[in-house]
Design a protein around this motif. Structure first.
Motif, PDB file in Angstrom:
ATOM      1  N   ILE A 156       0.762  -1.532   0.092  1.00  0.00           N
ATOM      2  CA  ILE A 156      -0.222  -0.131  -0.146  1.00  0.00           C
ATOM      3  C   ILE A 156       0.531   1.155  -0.571  1.00  0.00           C
ATOM      4  O   ILE A 156       0.868   2.553  -1.211  1.00  0.00           O
ATOM      5  CB  ILE A 156      -0.750  -0.162   1.136  1.00  0.00           C
ATOM      6  N   ALA A 157       1.799   1.576   0.652  1.00  0.00           N
ATOM      7  CA  ALA A 157       3.034   2.470   0.803  1.00  0.00           C
ATOM      8  C   ALA A 157       3.749   2.232  -0.737  1.00  0.00           C
ATOM      9  O   ALA A 157       3.895   3.781  -0.921  1.00  0.00           O
ATOM     10  CB  ALA A 157       3.722   2.126   2.053  1.00  0.00           C
ATOM     11  N   GLY A 158       4.019   1.593  -1.196  1.00  0.00           N
ATOM     12  CA  GLY A 158       4.257   1.251  -2.291  1.00  0.00           C
ATOM     13  C   GLY A 158       3.460   2.474  -3.284  1.00  0.00           C
ATOM     14  O   GLY A 158       4.041   2.810  -3.995  1.00  0.00           O
ATOM     15  N   TRP A 159       2.653   1.517  -3.266  1.00  0.00           N
ATOM     16  CA  TRP A 159       1.222   2.214  -4.557  1.00  0.00           C
ATOM     17  C   TRP A 159       0.895   3.443  -4.262  1.00  0.00           C
ATOM     18  O   TRP A 159       1.067   4.629  -5.377  1.00  0.00           O
ATOM     19  CB  TRP A 159      -0.078   1.997  -4.749  1.00  0.00           C
ATOM     20  N   ILE A 160       1.578   4.181  -3.162  1.00  0.00           N
ATOM     21  CA  ILE A 160       0.996   5.391  -2.526  1.00  0.00           C
ATOM     22  C   ILE A 160       2.075   6.754  -3.544  1.00  0.00           C
ATOM     23  O   ILE A 160       2.342   7.648  -3.938  1.00  0.00           O
ATOM     24  CB  ILE A 160       0.864   5.564  -1.058  1.00  0.00           C
ATOM     25  N   VAL A 161       3.497   6.010  -2.653  1.00  0.00           N
ATOM     26  CA  VAL A 161       4.404   6.767  -3.351  1.00  0.00           C
ATOM     27  C   VAL A 161       4.964   6.752  -5.024  1.00  0.00           C
ATOM     28  O   VAL A 161       5.407   7.235  -5.223  1.00  0.00           O
ATOM     29  CB  VAL A 161       5.949   5.671  -2.716  1.00  0.00           C
ATOM     30  N   SER A 162       4.413   5.420  -5.204  1.00  0.00           N
ATOM     31  CA  SER A 162       4.205   5.438  -7.042  1.00  0.00           C
ATOM     32  C   SER A 162       3.237   6.121  -7.482  1.00  0.00           C
ATOM     33  O   SER A 162       3.891   6.839  -8.331  1.00  0.00           O
ATOM     34  CB  SER A 162       4.099   4.011  -7.186  1.00  0.00           C
ATOM     35  N   LYS A 163       1.785   6.772  -6.628  1.00  0.00           N
ATOM     36  CA  LYS A 163       1.041   7.417  -7.385  1.00  0.00           C
ATOM     37  C   LYS A 163       1.577   8.883  -7.004  1.00  0.00           C
ATOM     38  O   LYS A 163       1.275  10.221  -7.988  1.00  0.00           O
ATOM     39  CB  LYS A 163      -0.878   7.610  -6.524  1.00  0.00           C
ATOM     40  N   ALA A 164       2.215   8.838  -6.105  1.00  0.00           N
ATOM     41  CA  ALA A 164       2.778  10.871  -5.897  1.00  0.00           C
ATOM     42  C   ALA A 164       4.061  11.225  -6.988  1.00  0.00           C
ATOM     43  O   ALA A 164       4.789  12.010  -7.165  1.00  0.00           O
ATOM     44  CB  ALA A 164       4.113  10.799  -4.190  1.00  0.00           C
ATOM     45  N   GLY A 165       4.475   9.441  -7.969  1.00  0.00           N
ATOM     46  CA  GLY A 165       5.332  10.369  -9.297  1.00  0.00           C
ATOM     47  C   GLY A 165       6.425   9.871  -8.690  1.00  0.00           C
ATOM     48  O   GLY A 165       7.647   9.780 -10.123  1.00  0.00           O
ATOM     49  N   TYR A 166       6.695   8.817  -7.666  1.00  0.00           N
ATOM     50  CA  TYR A 166       8.302   8.120  -7.694  1.00  0.00           C
ATOM     51  C   TYR A 166       8.501   6.193  -8.412  1.00  0.00           C
ATOM     52  O   TYR A 166       9.336   5.813  -8.158  1.00  0.00           O
ATOM     53  CB  TYR A 166       8.672   7.938  -6.514  1.00  0.00           C
ATOM     54  N   GLY A 167       7.868   6.139  -9.275  1.00  0.00           N
ATOM     55  CA  GLY A 167       7.338   4.336  -9.816  1.00  0.00           C
ATOM     56  C   GLY A 167       7.892   4.953 -10.940  1.00  0.00           C
ATOM     57  O   GLY A 167       8.851   5.638 -10.885  1.00  0.00           O
TER      58      GLY A 167
END
Length: 76
Positions: A54-65
């Protein structure tokens, strides 16, 4: 060598590493909790393990994916 268009990037992004690191810490805590038998810590580490992706998905949506605007791939 360039990546093919369908290549997802193999998780070489801050978002992927964030999720994996959280899950790795959770598994380490769970191993110790299981070895010394601390049930509440085992449950807490299980919850932390679920929060990793979930944290990885949030960071990805913040533009760091992998395809995010804030991610700059490095040459290997």
């Amino acid at each position: 060598m360039t990546n093919p268009i369908g290549d997802p990037g193999h998780g070489h992004s801050p978002a992927a590493w964030t999720g994996v690191l959280i899950m790795l810490v959770a598994l380490s805590i769970a191993t110790v909790a299981l070895f010394v038998w601390v049930p509440w810590l085992l449950v807490a580490s299980s919850v932390l393990f679920v929060l990793g992706p979930i944290a990885g998905w949030i960071v990805s949506k913040a533009g760091y994916g992998v395809r995010g605007p804030k991610y700059a791939p490095r040459a290997h």
